[in-house]
Design a protein around this motif. Structure first.
Motif, PDB file in Angstrom:
ATOM      1  N   VAL A 214     -12.456 -41.580 -10.824  1.00  0.00           N
ATOM      2  CA  VAL A 214     -12.626 -40.383  -9.991  1.00  0.00           C
ATOM      3  C   VAL A 214     -13.286 -39.267 -10.789  1.00  0.00           C
ATOM      4  O   VAL A 214     -13.207 -39.228 -12.017  1.00  0.00           O
ATOM      5  CB  VAL A 214     -11.275 -39.901  -9.421  1.00  0.00           C
ATOM      6  N   ARG A 215     -13.942 -38.388 -10.067  1.00  0.00           N
ATOM      7  CA  ARG A 215     -14.555 -37.224 -10.707  1.00  0.00           C
ATOM      8  C   ARG A 215     -13.467 -36.284 -11.210  1.00  0.00           C
ATOM      9  O   ARG A 215     -12.353 -36.261 -10.687  1.00  0.00           O
ATOM     10  CB  ARG A 215     -15.451 -36.504  -9.704  1.00  0.00           C
ATOM     11  N   ALA A 220      -8.727 -35.151  -6.940  1.00  0.00           N
ATOM     12  CA  ALA A 220      -9.802 -36.115  -6.690  1.00  0.00           C
ATOM     13  C   ALA A 220      -9.249 -37.470  -6.244  1.00  0.00           C
ATOM     14  O   ALA A 220      -9.775 -38.084  -5.308  1.00  0.00           O
ATOM     15  CB  ALA A 220     -10.647 -36.287  -7.948  1.00  0.00           C
ATOM     16  N   LEU A 221      -8.188 -37.933  -6.896  1.00  0.00           N
ATOM     17  CA  LEU A 221      -7.638 -39.244  -6.526  1.00  0.00           C
ATOM     18  C   LEU A 221      -7.072 -39.203  -5.114  1.00  0.00           C
ATOM     19  O   LEU A 221      -7.280 -40.127  -4.318  1.00  0.00           O
ATOM     20  CB  LEU A 221      -6.561 -39.670  -7.524  1.00  0.00           C
ATOM     21  N   TYR A 222      -6.359 -38.149  -4.798  1.00  0.00           N
ATOM     22  CA  TYR A 222      -5.786 -38.005  -3.458  1.00  0.00           C
ATOM     23  C   TYR A 222      -6.890 -38.030  -2.391  1.00  0.00           C
ATOM     24  O   TYR A 222      -6.787 -38.716  -1.371  1.00  0.00           O
ATOM     25  CB  TYR A 222      -4.996 -36.698  -3.376  1.00  0.00           C
ATOM     26  N   PHE A 228      -9.012 -44.507   2.933  1.00  0.00           N
ATOM     27  CA  PHE A 228      -8.427 -45.814   3.273  1.00  0.00           C
ATOM     28  C   PHE A 228      -7.331 -45.644   4.325  1.00  0.00           C
ATOM     29  O   PHE A 228      -7.192 -46.471   5.230  1.00  0.00           O
ATOM     30  CB  PHE A 228      -7.891 -46.477   2.005  1.00  0.00           C
ATOM     31  N   ALA A 229      -6.579 -44.557   4.208  1.00  0.00           N
ATOM     32  CA  ALA A 229      -5.529 -44.302   5.191  1.00  0.00           C
ATOM     33  C   ALA A 229      -6.119 -43.934   6.549  1.00  0.00           C
ATOM     34  O   ALA A 229      -5.715 -44.473   7.587  1.00  0.00           O
ATOM     35  CB  ALA A 229      -4.610 -43.185   4.692  1.00  0.00           C
ATOM     36  N   PHE A 274     -17.961 -40.836  -2.938  1.00  0.00           N
ATOM     37  CA  PHE A 274     -18.261 -39.405  -3.013  1.00  0.00           C
ATOM     38  C   PHE A 274     -17.397 -38.712  -4.060  1.00  0.00           C
ATOM     39  O   PHE A 274     -17.851 -37.807  -4.759  1.00  0.00           O
ATOM     40  CB  PHE A 274     -18.053 -38.756  -1.645  1.00  0.00           C
ATOM     41  N   PHE A 275     -16.138 -39.131  -4.185  1.00  0.00           N
ATOM     42  CA  PHE A 275     -15.220 -38.500  -5.127  1.00  0.00           C
ATOM     43  C   PHE A 275     -15.125 -39.247  -6.461  1.00  0.00           C
ATOM     44  O   PHE A 275     -14.303 -38.889  -7.302  1.00  0.00           O
ATOM     45  CB  PHE A 275     -13.826 -38.404  -4.506  1.00  0.00           C
TER      46      PHE A 275
END
Length: 298
Positions: A214-215, A220-222, A228-229, A274-275
């Motif tokens: 992740v950036r 960013a991870l969230y 996906f959710a 994107f993230f």
């Protein structure tokens, strides 16, 4: 329920040499997994995971069978580090039930053995047996290597914890079968190939594996995983590990249900990209019957 030794095999070209590489010596559990998943194929023992991958890259083997996780021991070290830059693709998965046997040279009995040789993980999985028979554990490099050593020594006071296949290869007697403490001891393998699978759209049950970083921005991870959710994609695996020895450089390995051409997964991967500073799909492959049976059981 289907046996964990059943697999859905990727298609291989007719002119292929029908050889599958694994890390270890003949009789290792990886060797046994190759024979269960691809009966009739030649198995190629290799000194390391990297050597097994190299055998596929060089064309000496068509596939490589590489363990990625165990239900008791957890993640297999090094595999996650090697996969992204291996130049290979995940084209299958295989689940192998680990059934430890107590092996000894001919003439040995339960009463004569004093020591049990094996890999430290295997020894840790047969603690009840060691206590019951008052055996001294002796650490060796691997299970099949321990069996080979015991066969060479021929001592009736030494035994090995290894597979039934190792007993067959090295001419040892099986004093006891299924001596593992836990009956759910199962290892999952990735099947690697030089060419990726191209799954037909809308048919079958598929799994996609990928790695990403992740950036370096807040949440960013969230945000990366939110897609996906919202798109209804089931994520079955998410693991993090350091890369390049830096505590701030964390890479993630994930498995999700589906294939990238499906609209939901396609949108989720676009949002993840994107993230992410880096996103690489390792492969899409048929879901193993064992995975599907466990899902139905839940």
């Amino acid at each position: 329920m289907d046996s964990p030794a059943t697999t859905t095999r990727p298609a291989i070209a007719a002119e292929a040499s029908r050889t599958i590489a694994f890390q270890g010596v003949p009789g290792a559990y990886s060797d046994l997994s190759c024979r269960h998943a691809y009966p009739g194929w030649a198995t190629l023992p290799c000194a390391s995971f990297e050597a097994a991958m190299q055998a596929v890259r060089e064309g000496r083997a068509d596939l490589a069978m590489l363990p990625c996780e165990n239900s008791l021991a957890g993640r297999v070290p090094d595999i996650h580090r090697l996969l992204p830059d291996s130049g290979l693709h995940v084209v299958g998965e295989h689940f192998e039930r680990v059934e430890h046997c107590l092996l000894a040279p001919k003439g040995a009995t339960i009463g004569s053995i004093r020591r049990a040789h094996s890999h430290p993980v295997a020894l840790g999985q047969v603690l009840k047996l060691l206590k019951e028979l008052d055996l001294q554990p002796v650490i060796e490099a691997d299970t099949a290597g321990a069996a080979a050593l015991i066969a060479e020594r021929g001592s009736t006071t030494d035994a090995a914890i290894a597979s039934e296949l190792a007993a067959e290869i090295y001419g040892l007697e099986i004093l006891r079968r299924n001596v593992e403490d836990e009956t759910h001891n199962t290892t999952r393998f990735y099947v690697m190939s030089r060419t990726p699978l191209r799954p037909p759209y809308g048919e079958g049950n598929w799994v996609t594996s990928f790695v990403f970083r992740v950036r370096n921005i807040p949440a960013a991870l969230y945000k990366a995983l939110g897609g996906f959710a919202t798109n209804g994609v089931n994520m079955t695996k998410l693991e993090s590990y350091m890369v390049g020895g830096a505590f701030t450089a964390t890479q993630f390995l994930a498995d999700v249900d589906g294939q990238p051409d499906e609209p939901g997964l396609k949108r989720a991967l676009e949002e993840l990209a994107f993230f992410s500073a880096d996103l690489r799909v390792l492969g899409t492959y048929p879901a193993h019957p064992y995975r599907l049976a466990q899902r139905e059981g839940n």
